[in-house]
Design a protein around this motif. Structure first.
Motif, mmCIF file in Angstrom:
data_model
loop_
_atom_site.group_PDB
_atom_site.id
_atom_site.type_symbol
_atom_site.label_atom_id
_atom_site.label_comp_id
_atom_site.label_asym_id
_atom_site.label_seq_id
_atom_site.Cartn_x
_atom_site.Cartn_y
_atom_site.Cartn_z
ATOM 1 N N ILE A 1 -29.957 9.673 0.713
ATOM 2 C CA ILE A 1 -30.573 10.322 -0.440
ATOM 3 C C ILE A 1 -31.952 10.800 -0.009
ATOM 4 C CG2 ILE A 1 -31.398 8.093 -1.309
ATOM 5 C CD1 ILE A 1 -31.318 9.258 -4.103
ATOM 6 N N GLY A 2 -32.263 12.049 -0.290
ATOM 7 C CA GLY A 2 -33.537 12.621 0.130
ATOM 8 C C GLY A 2 -34.248 13.299 -1.014
ATOM 9 N N ARG A 3 -35.535 13.505 -0.826
ATOM 10 C CA ARG A 3 -36.350 14.233 -1.796
ATOM 11 C C ARG A 3 -36.929 15.456 -1.106
ATOM 12 N NH1 ARG A 3 -38.579 13.677 -6.734
ATOM 13 N NH2 ARG A 3 -37.740 11.562 -6.993
ATOM 14 N N GLY B 1 -21.902 17.972 11.707
ATOM 15 C CA GLY B 1 -22.904 18.802 11.058
ATOM 16 C C GLY B 1 -23.589 18.062 9.930
ATOM 17 N N ALA B 2 -24.230 18.807 9.049
ATOM 18 C CA ALA B 2 -24.949 18.238 7.910
ATOM 19 C C ALA B 2 -24.322 18.722 6.613
ATOM 20 C CB ALA B 2 -26.423 18.627 7.960
ATOM 21 N N SER B 3 -24.394 17.880 5.612
ATOM 22 C CA SER B 3 -23.887 18.207 4.281
ATOM 23 C C SER B 3 -24.926 17.788 3.254
ATOM 24 C CB SER B 3 -22.564 17.491 4.022
ATOM 25 O OG SER B 3 -22.114 17.714 2.701
ATOM 26 N N MET B 4 -25.073 18.584 2.204
ATOM 27 C CA MET B 4 -26.098 18.285 1.196
ATOM 28 C C MET B 4 -25.653 18.829 -0.148
ATOM 29 S SD MET B 4 -30.130 19.390 1.236
ATOM 30 C CE MET B 4 -30.420 18.490 2.749
ATOM 31 N N MET B 5 -25.972 18.108 -1.205
ATOM 32 C CA MET B 5 -25.710 18.570 -2.563
ATOM 33 C C MET B 5 -26.725 17.921 -3.499
ATOM 34 S SD MET B 5 -22.476 16.394 -4.064
ATOM 35 C CE MET B 5 -21.316 17.068 -2.920
ATOM 36 N N PRO B 6 -26.999 18.537 -4.648
ATOM 37 C CA PRO B 6 -27.880 17.882 -5.622
ATOM 38 C C PRO B 6 -27.329 16.519 -6.020
ATOM 39 C CG PRO B 6 -27.516 20.180 -6.223
ATOM 40 C CD PRO B 6 -26.568 19.878 -5.094
ATOM 41 N N LEU B 7 -28.218 15.573 -6.212
ATOM 42 C CA LEU B 7 -27.784 14.228 -6.567
ATOM 43 C C LEU B 7 -27.004 14.237 -7.880
ATOM 44 C CD1 LEU B 7 -27.840 11.221 -5.861
ATOM 45 C CD2 LEU B 7 -29.983 11.036 -7.152
ATOM 46 N N ALA B 8 -27.392 15.122 -8.798
ATOM 47 C CA ALA B 8 -26.678 15.203 -10.086
ATOM 48 C C ALA B 8 -25.226 15.576 -9.886
ATOM 49 C CB ALA B 8 -27.369 16.213 -10.997
ATOM 50 N N ASP B 9 -24.938 16.475 -8.926
ATOM 51 C CA ASP B 9 -23.552 16.865 -8.670
ATOM 52 C C ASP B 9 -22.754 15.699 -8.102
ATOM 53 O OD1 ASP B 9 -24.250 19.329 -9.546
ATOM 54 O OD2 ASP B 9 -24.195 20.316 -7.596
ATOM 55 N N ALA C 1 -24.704 14.694 -22.104
ATOM 56 C CA ALA C 1 -25.100 13.508 -21.344
ATOM 57 C C ALA C 1 -24.832 13.671 -19.860
ATOM 58 C CB ALA C 1 -24.365 12.277 -21.884
ATOM 59 N N ALA C 2 -23.727 14.353 -19.511
ATOM 60 C CA ALA C 2 -23.351 14.460 -18.104
ATOM 61 C C ALA C 2 -24.005 15.639 -17.401
ATOM 62 C CB ALA C 2 -21.833 14.574 -17.984
ATOM 63 N N LEU C 3 -24.106 16.783 -18.074
ATOM 64 C CA LEU C 3 -24.495 18.009 -17.394
ATOM 65 C C LEU C 3 -25.860 18.549 -17.790
ATOM 66 C CD1 LEU C 3 -21.069 19.909 -17.624
ATOM 67 C CD2 LEU C 3 -21.839 18.264 -15.905
ATOM 68 N N LEU C 4 -26.360 18.214 -18.958
ATOM 69 C CA LEU C 4 -27.599 18.822 -19.431
ATOM 70 C C LEU C 4 -28.805 17.892 -19.332
ATOM 71 C CD1 LEU C 4 -26.284 20.737 -22.588
ATOM 72 C CD2 LEU C 4 -26.472 21.534 -20.225
ATOM 73 N N GLN C 5 -28.612 16.633 -19.650
ATOM 74 C CA GLN C 5 -29.747 15.715 -19.602
ATOM 75 C C GLN C 5 -30.128 15.428 -18.154
ATOM 76 O OE1 GLN C 5 -29.773 12.213 -22.072
ATOM 77 N NE2 GLN C 5 -28.314 13.095 -23.506
ATOM 78 N N PRO C 6 -31.416 15.409 -17.840
ATOM 79 C CA PRO C 6 -31.832 15.129 -16.457
ATOM 80 C C PRO C 6 -31.589 13.675 -16.092
ATOM 81 C CG PRO C 6 -33.743 15.241 -17.906
ATOM 82 C CD PRO C 6 -32.555 15.654 -18.739
ATOM 83 N N LEU C 7 -31.431 13.419 -14.802
ATOM 84 C CA LEU C 7 -31.267 12.051 -14.320
ATOM 85 C C LEU C 7 -32.527 11.245 -14.603
ATOM 86 C CD1 LEU C 7 -29.595 12.762 -10.853
ATOM 87 C CD2 LEU C 7 -28.476 12.075 -12.973
ATOM 88 N N PRO C 8 -32.399 9.932 -14.800
ATOM 89 C CA PRO C 8 -33.567 9.108 -15.170
ATOM 90 C C PRO C 8 -34.445 8.751 -13.978
ATOM 91 C CG PRO C 8 -31.623 7.724 -15.041
ATOM 92 C CD PRO C 8 -31.155 9.131 -14.783
ATOM 93 N N TYR C 9 -34.822 9.770 -13.208
ATOM 94 C CA TYR C 9 -35.689 9.553 -12.052
ATOM 95 C C TYR C 9 -36.845 10.536 -12.113
ATOM 96 C CZ TYR C 9 -31.146 7.692 -10.575
ATOM 97 O OH TYR C 9 -29.947 7.045 -10.535
ATOM 98 N N ALA C 10 -37.839 10.298 -11.279
ATOM 99 C CA ALA C 10 -38.990 11.205 -11.212
ATOM 100 C C ALA C 10 -38.562 12.515 -10.568
ATOM 101 C CB ALA C 10 -40.117 10.552 -10.413
ATOM 102 N N HIS C 11 -38.797 13.639 -11.261
ATOM 103 C CA HIS C 11 -38.451 14.971 -10.760
ATOM 104 C C HIS C 11 -37.040 14.976 -10.163
ATOM 105 C CE1 HIS C 11 -42.645 15.999 -11.382
ATOM 106 N NE2 HIS C 11 -43.003 14.979 -10.621
ATOM 107 N N PRO C 12 -36.025 14.714 -10.967
ATOM 108 C CA PRO C 12 -34.657 14.574 -10.440
ATOM 109 C C PRO C 12 -34.125 15.844 -9.798
ATOM 110 C CG PRO C 12 -34.634 14.696 -12.834
ATOM 111 C CD PRO C 12 -36.069 14.581 -12.430
#
Length: 881
Positions: free
Chosen positions: A292-294, A327-335, A119-130
């Motif tokens: 949050i960005g795409r 500066g700038a910082s970025m990470m996947p939303l899932a993380d 549920a936490a690490l394998l299933q994709p987030l419930p958004y379009a193209h997460p």
């Protein structure tokens, strides 16, 4: 018609099989008779000719079995094997129940933990193209991830070439007017394309349109599904209606779907557009937004980060005062959503896997011993004509039946364990982990359960098959099953027990280290006295308190009304209670010190005169905030030890002045005191530099009330709430709790506590299984060596020598297991050292304690067989053999 045709087909099959048997028996009888006639014709006596013909022809049963195999696989033989396997389990219920229980326990735990990992690490987030969604933040020297500045974000949005959209959100709160007065509700201010960036469609109505977050636009709101259900009775005509939030009317334009979750927004009730920028958002140096960005198609996260970093460099040159070292910082939303829970889940999954290994080893050893005790039976069956393939199929059937029963029970147990673990998580923390709602026996988890079941089936079916394949049939006839089983158990069972004990040591050491880490976390010095301390959050409505004087008057009224209450020792107010967050920071500059544009970021707290004494904090030098520090008087500030050490090393800061980065006159404050460090941020974070200012000189619409009591602080909370409501029914009263409860419910404490319970449970089960396995080895060895022990005692061996012999065998096994386990536990602890607090991975006392507990339990389990061996009567032992 179909039923009749199928029935007739089955009858024809059965008839065909009977006809094949009849013809086969006739053919075999013909060949035997022919051989007999030939022998008689050569002068052999008829009786001898019949015997020689049967011997020359061979084993009739084996020939019949081989003939059936040539003809093909028969369903009825499978049913025969299955019925025989069931009879074996019913005949030996103790063996079957123990094997099924151990297998179900190991599988149930491992599948349940995998459910959380899935549920936490394998299933994709419930958004379009997460996979294209990223969390966007700024980066500072003291903050690897810091909030965005509104003005910086506008420039990033305009200048970047790698993001198809960039949106922001921030927390806020409203007072919702209700029948019993104003009720605080949690909300989020978001930019207009926030929901389209996520790819979320409204269940009712619409999302925000372009431009609706601009200053001066009408006030509109989107409801969460839970708010629509709870506060608006799930009315579908709610679109277009208005809701009063903090004295202003907002028009409802949409309702989010039930499945919408956004962990960073936690338990929000409403979403509103950004609209008019706050005072903070009008300053480029103020950071209060999350982004949050795409990613654009074909753009990687690294390319986008490089793009934003380049923009940040340009802004640093244009705005050197506010953007120096930004500066700038970025990470996947899932993380971002999973956060600190990832390493915890992976460690728990590894622990559950080790527990499954112990369970499989135990069950495999049971099957192995049982198969060895049946060697005479197998040998007789082979001598009567059963082929190796036929015997193998029987063992495979028994292994599959045992594995299927255990795995079925384990799968059912995993469903219960997942539900039980979900209930262990406090409700207020579920918003931090929305993936919990997806924990279930879904396709991924079922596939994992099937893989574990297949592994178990192969292990249980293959263990006796491989073992017996190396044993000639005559060995089974020549030696009793008991002797063979005893020799095998001494050779292989001991090795399996060493593996079990080593794994148990790893789990015990991990649980002990995590438990000690939890203890250190909950007993870390917070810099004040949390006992007998109650806190309540208060939110003021802007329309009721339009100027600072009204707010200050309310503060005084709160202290005046609460102080005389029975059991109240002192009352104080603050902008932020301790042990909460490293939020509400201030950039400071020091008068008289060289300044190169660096950002000196410190925690900023506004407090009343009685705050430090109410908390029980220690004033080291100077004075605290007093009643004379009011509006119109020179601003003063009290700093903590960390502030003094970092910015005034080797100096006396009392009397020095600080201000904002431009040292504007209205920002100047004089340092009047130094207080011992109060742990303002989380328990596992080092103390930050902090400044404490007079709340009467910088009043706000949010304030926390701290009350020191002379009685149980829990009992006074309802009285505090009711008294505050009497002051003004429009006040938002929420978050009433005790300081000890707040410390115990911090995210760090909750994660450590849950981690400790789960890993401790794994360790306890592993300890029990390992000790039971050792007991089984020693007890079985003693039972097989009864004659040897009897001979030894008949020749003069004393009971003490028998004790030493048996306990010595157990000691060697335990010693090997402890040695391997301790080495493995040190390596495991080094891998999980990021989860530990205040304890080293190679903590010698903890490892020694684990070794002592396991060694003591092992010796206790071995004492009973040793006592039984020492009580053997030599005469009875020899007579029994």
């Amino acid at each position: 018609m179909n039923l009749l045709s199928r029935f007739s087909k089955k009858l024809s099959i059965l008839a065909g099989r009977k006809r094949f048997r009849s013809e086969l028996d006739e053919e075999m009888a013909f060949h035997r008779e022919q051989a007999e006639r030939d022998l008689i014709a050569c002068g052999t006596a008829p009786e001898m000719a019949r015997t020689l013909a049967a011997r020359r022809f061979g084993n009739a049963t084996r020939m019949r079995e081989r003939s059936h195999q040539v003809v093909g696989f028969r369903a009825e033989t499978v049913m025969q094997d299955l019925r025989f396997a069931l009879r074996q389990m019913i005949k030996n219920p103790g063996y079957a129940l123990v094997a099924v229980f151990i297998l179900a326990l190991g599988m149930g735990v491992s599948v349940a933990i995998f459910g959380f990992v899935d549920a936490a690490l394998l299933q994709p987030l419930p958004y379009a193209h997460p996979d294209r969604l990223v969390s966007v933040d700024e980066r500072a020297a003291v903050f690897p991830r810091s909030n965005l500045s509104y003005m910086d974000c506008q420039d990033w949005k305009r200048m970047n070439k790698t993001l198809s959209s960039l949106d922001v959100y921030t927390g806020t709160g409203f007072l919702l007017r209700g029948p019993s007065g104003s009720e605080p509700v949690v909300a989020r201010r978001v930019s207009n394309s926030f929901f389209s960036t996520l790819g979320v469609r409204m269940m009712l109505g619409r999302a925000f349109l372009p431009g609706e977050d601009a200053p001066g636009k009408p006030k509109i709101v989107v409801l969460t599904y839970g708010t629509w259900l709870k506060r608006f009775s799930a009315r579908r005509n709610v679109i277009g209606q208005s809701v009063n939030l903090s004295g202003e009317n907002y028009t409802i334009v949409g309702v989010l779907p039930r499945e919408f979750v956004f962990a960073p927004a936690r338990d929000s009730d409403f979403f509103v557009p950004l609209l008019d920028p706050t005072g903070c958002e009008k300053r480029r140096s103020c950071h209060n937004l999350d982004g949050i960005g795409r990613l654009r198609d074909g753009v990687t996260e690294q390319q986008a980060l490089a793009d934003l970093s380049a923009i940040a460099k340009q802004l640093e040159k244009i705005y050197p005062d506010s953007n120096r070292d930004q500066g700038a910082s970025m990470m996947p939303l899932a993380d971002l959503i999973v956060g600190d829970i990832r390493p915890v889940l992976l460690v728990l999954l590894a622990g559950a896997g080790l527990l499954l290994v112990i369970a499989c080893v135990n069950v495999a050893s049971l099957v192995l011993v049982r198969s060895e005790s049946r060697k005479r039976e197998i040998a007789v069956r082979g001598a009567l004509g059963a082929t190796p393939a036929r015997l193998t199929r029987q063992f495979v059937t028994e292994g599959l039946l045992l594995a299927g029963t255990g795995c079925g029970a384990g799968t059912l147990a995993s469903v219960w364990i997942m539900a039980w673990l979900t209930r262990l998580i406090p409700k207020n923390e579920l918003s931090h982990a929305p993936f919990i709602a997806n924990v279930a026996l879904n396709a991924h988890v079922s596939a994992f359960a099937a893989a574990v079941g297949l592994f178990s089936a192969v292990l249980l079916a293959g263990t006796p098959t491989l073992r017996l394949s190396f044993q000639p049939i005559r060995d089974g006839l020549a030696e009793g099953g008991r002797t063979a089983a005893g020799r095998l158990w001494r050779r292989m069972g001991a090795n399996l027990v060493v593996v079990e004990l080593a794994v148990a040591v790893v789990l015990l050491a991990g649980a002990a280290l995590v438990g000690q880490s939890l203890y250190q976390l909950l007993h870390v010095s917070v810099g004040f006295k949390p006992e007998r301390l109650a806190t309540v959050q208060v939110m003021l409505r802007d329309s009721d308190y339009t100027n600072d004087a009204q707010k200050v008057s309310l503060y005084a009224e709160i202290e005046r009304r609460l102080s005389p209450l029975p059991g109240v020792a002192s009352v104080a107010l603050t902008s932020d209670v301790p042990v909460q967050c490293a939020c509400d920071t201030d950039w400071v500059r020091f008068e008289g010190k060289t300044f190169h544009g660096e950002h000196n970021e410190v925690l900023e707290r506004e407090v009343s005169p009685a705050y430090l004494s109410t908390l029980g904090a220690t004033l080291l030098r100077g004075r605290g905030i007093t009643g004379a520090d009011i509006a119109g008087k020179p601003h003063v500030v009290v700093i903590n030890q960390t502030f003094a050490r970092k910015f005034y090393p080797g100096e006396d800061p009392i009397g020095k002045r600080i201000g904002d980065v431009s040292l504007s006159p209205q920002s100047m404050r004089q340092i009047v005191g130094i207080v011992a460090d109060i742990r303002e941020a989380t328990l596992d974070a080092e103390p930050w530099p902090a400044e404490y200012e007079a709340i009467d000189q910088t009043p706000d619409t949010y304030v926390a009330v701290a009350v020191r009591t002379a009685q149980d602080e829990k009992t006074i909370l309802p009285v505090l709430v009711s008294t505050l409501r009497k002051i003004n029914p429009n006040l938002g009263i929420y978050g009433e709790t005790t300081m000890e409860q707040q410390i115990a419910s911090t995210q760090a404490a909750l994660i450590h506590r849950l981690f400790t319970w789960l890993l401790g449970g794994f360790a306890a089960i592993a300890l029990i299984l390992g000790v039971v396995g050792l007991y089984g080895v020693i007890a079985f060895s003693v039972s097989q060596r009864t004659r040897e022990i009897g001979v030894r005692m008949a020749l003069g061996a004393q009971r003490g020598q028998v004790y030493r012999m048996v306990l010595g065998q157990a000691g060697w096994l335990t010693g090997f297991g402890l040695t391997i386990g301790l080495a493995g536990s040190i390596g495991t602890a080094l891998l999980m050292r990021g989860l530990l607090f205040g304890v080293e991975a190679w903590d010698a006392p903890t490892l020694a304690g684990v070794a002592f507990v396991l060694g003591l339990a092992s010796m206790a389990a071995s004492f009973l067989p040793a006592r039984r061996a020492a009580s053997v009567d030599p005469t009875d032992a020899l007579r029994a053999e």
